[in-house]
Design a protein around this motif. Sequence first.
Motif, PDB file in Angstrom:
ATOM      1  N   PHE A 109     -87.554   3.385  67.958  1.00 37.67           N
ATOM      2  CA  PHE A 109     -88.792   3.451  68.726  1.00 37.67           C
ATOM      3  C   PHE A 109     -89.951   2.790  67.981  1.00 37.67           C
ATOM      4  CE2 PHE A 109     -86.809   7.179  70.985  1.00 37.67           C
ATOM      5  CZ  PHE A 109     -86.753   6.563  72.220  1.00 37.67           C
ATOM      6  N   GLN A 110     -89.954   2.929  66.669  1.00 35.04           N
ATOM      7  CA  GLN A 110     -90.999   2.289  65.870  1.00 35.04           C
ATOM      8  C   GLN A 110     -90.944   0.770  66.015  1.00 35.04           C
ATOM      9  OE1 GLN A 110     -90.554   3.665  61.816  1.00 35.04           O
ATOM     10  NE2 GLN A 110     -92.377   4.941  61.959  1.00 35.04           N
ATOM     11  N   LEU A 111     -89.735   0.209  65.905  1.00 31.67           N
ATOM     12  CA  LEU A 111     -89.574  -1.242  66.020  1.00 31.67           C
ATOM     13  C   LEU A 111     -89.956  -1.719  67.415  1.00 31.67           C
ATOM     14  CD1 LEU A 111     -86.176  -1.673  64.127  1.00 31.67           C
ATOM     15  CD2 LEU A 111     -88.468  -2.222  63.281  1.00 31.67           C
ATOM     16  N   ALA A 112     -89.573  -0.960  68.429  1.00 28.74           N
ATOM     17  CA  ALA A 112     -89.930  -1.334  69.804  1.00 28.74           C
ATOM     18  C   ALA A 112     -91.440  -1.296  70.004  1.00 28.74           C
ATOM     19  CB  ALA A 112     -89.238  -0.396  70.799  1.00 28.74           C
ATOM     20  N   ALA A 113     -92.090  -0.287  69.428  1.00 32.13           N
ATOM     21  CA  ALA A 113     -93.543  -0.180  69.556  1.00 32.13           C
ATOM     22  C   ALA A 113     -94.245  -1.353  68.864  1.00 32.13           C
ATOM     23  CB  ALA A 113     -94.025   1.143  68.959  1.00 32.13           C
ATOM     24  N   GLU A 114     -93.712  -1.774  67.720  1.00 37.86           N
ATOM     25  CA  GLU A 114     -94.301  -2.922  67.015  1.00 37.86           C
ATOM     26  C   GLU A 114     -94.155  -4.194  67.838  1.00 37.86           C
ATOM     27  OE1 GLU A 114     -92.439  -3.123  63.234  1.00 37.86           O
ATOM     28  OE2 GLU A 114     -93.334  -1.256  62.479  1.00 37.86           O
ATOM     29  N   LYS A 115     -92.985  -4.375  68.485  1.00 38.57           N
ATOM     30  CA  LYS A 115     -92.777  -5.548  69.336  1.00 38.57           C
ATOM     31  C   LYS A 115     -93.757  -5.552  70.501  1.00 38.57           C
ATOM     32  CE  LYS A 115     -89.317  -7.959  67.643  1.00 38.57           C
ATOM     33  NZ  LYS A 115     -89.456  -9.401  67.311  1.00 38.57           N
ATOM     34  N   LEU A 116     -93.910  -4.408  71.157  1.00 37.16           N
ATOM     35  CA  LEU A 116     -94.835  -4.316  72.285  1.00 37.16           C
ATOM     36  C   LEU A 116     -96.271  -4.575  71.838  1.00 37.16           C
ATOM     37  CD1 LEU A 116     -93.384  -1.180  74.139  1.00 37.16           C
ATOM     38  CD2 LEU A 116     -93.226  -3.564  74.846  1.00 37.16           C
ATOM     39  N   PHE A 119     -96.623  -8.281  71.496  1.00 36.83           N
ATOM     40  CA  PHE A 119     -96.730  -8.908  72.811  1.00 36.83           C
ATOM     41  C   PHE A 119     -98.134  -8.716  73.382  1.00 36.83           C
ATOM     42  CE2 PHE A 119     -91.924  -8.157  73.452  1.00 36.83           C
ATOM     43  CZ  PHE A 119     -91.654  -9.344  72.793  1.00 36.83           C
ATOM     44  N   ALA A 120     -98.683  -7.502  73.197  1.00 36.13           N
ATOM     45  CA  ALA A 120    -100.026  -7.216  73.714  1.00 36.13           C
ATOM     46  C   ALA A 120    -101.069  -8.079  73.009  1.00 36.13           C
ATOM     47  CB  ALA A 120    -100.349  -5.733  73.536  1.00 36.13           C
ATOM     48  N   THR A 121    -100.885  -8.266  71.696  1.00 40.91           N
ATOM     49  CA  THR A 121    -101.826  -9.107  70.941  1.00 40.91           C
ATOM     50  C   THR A 121    -101.776 -10.548  71.438  1.00 40.91           C
ATOM     51  OG1 THR A 121    -101.547  -7.697  68.987  1.00 40.91           O
ATOM     52  CG2 THR A 121    -102.493  -9.888  68.638  1.00 40.91           C
ATOM     53  N   ARG A 123    -100.809 -11.525  74.393  1.00 42.12           N
ATOM     54  CA  ARG A 123    -101.321 -11.575  75.772  1.00 42.12           C
ATOM     55  C   ARG A 123    -102.849 -11.584  75.790  1.00 42.12           C
ATOM     56  NH1 ARG A 123    -103.089 -12.690  79.651  1.00 42.12           N
ATOM     57  NH2 ARG A 123    -102.676 -12.085  81.813  1.00 42.12           N
ATOM     58  N   GLN A 124    -103.465 -10.919  74.824  1.00 40.48           N
ATOM     59  CA  GLN A 124    -104.924 -10.885  74.765  1.00 40.48           C
ATOM     60  C   GLN A 124    -105.531 -12.255  74.474  1.00 40.48           C
ATOM     61  OE1 GLN A 124    -105.844  -7.893  71.874  1.00 40.48           O
ATOM     62  NE2 GLN A 124    -105.410  -6.187  73.241  1.00 40.48           N
ATOM     63  N   LYS A 125    -104.702 -13.169  73.922  1.00 38.13           N
ATOM     64  CA  LYS A 125    -105.184 -14.513  73.634  1.00 38.13           C
ATOM     65  C   LYS A 125    -105.208 -15.396  74.880  1.00 38.13           C
ATOM     66  CE  LYS A 125    -103.290 -14.331  68.931  1.00 38.13           C
ATOM     67  NZ  LYS A 125    -102.324 -14.952  67.984  1.00 38.13           N
ATOM     68  N   SER A 126    -104.611 -14.931  75.956  1.00 32.72           N
ATOM     69  CA  SER A 126    -104.542 -15.712  77.195  1.00 32.72           C
ATOM     70  C   SER A 126    -105.523 -15.158  78.217  1.00 32.72           C
ATOM     71  CB  SER A 126    -103.119 -15.675  77.781  1.00 32.72           C
ATOM     72  OG  SER A 126    -102.179 -16.117  76.828  1.00 32.72           O
TER      73      SER A 126
END
Length: 251
Positions: A109-116, A119-121, A123-126
């Motif tokens: 779950f930790q690794l999945a949270a880091e990936k998400l 992705f969010a970071t 996405r914020q650039k777009s």
Amino acid sequence: MANESEQTKLTFKLASFEGPLDLLLHLIKQNEMDIYDIPMVTITSQYLAYLHQMQTLELDIAGEYLVMAATLLNIKSKMLLPNQPVEVEADYEDPREDLVQQLVLHQTFQLAAEKLKDFATERQKSVGREQAQVPSDAKLGQLKAGATTVANLQQAFARLLAKKQLVKPVKRQVYQERYNLKDTLVVLKQKIRQAKAPIYFDSLFADQTDLEQVVTTFLALLELVKQGTVVAKQEVTLGPILMISGEKDAF
């Protein structure tokens, strides 16, 4: 003075760890331990030392940390028991098994949270473009009363392209624009208008072998249908599509 003492007490929560499993994973990584073969004596002593450090700093220790401490001590005591007889070893269960499963799941779950989070970071650039409003006079779905739909035309065009595909590898070369949409509109309009009967959709592409010409013809045909100059009809489901002049004096 008592009030000042209460105000200066350290009561913050360490941000590094959100729970006892986080702390255990940190200790395992720090000591380069095998998560599937945890040395319980070492991990338990380090975990308890950390709790003592928290108490020394007068940090609030959540009950879950103390429960985990008791769990570690229990596992440690079982690991220190004398070796089981040979006949009992077949049924022996590693007391660390449940703890290992919890740690592996928590790490996943930790690794999945880091990936998400990554992705969010990104996405914020777009910056997304707002959806354009559909014109009030746009005709959606049905092109004209009694006519076929855009989806049916697209399917027919896809089948047409599939028929024109060659078995041998296709070699592409870049040319200047050879087919003009405006000129193709005029040719198609005259061809359909001057026909004595409805024209089959496929027949409009029968003599065309160049993909650029096929695409230009299809785009011109869509534009004529959109204008109402040409009407596309399909009398039977999945049957042939007929192209008919939409002008009143045709036929």
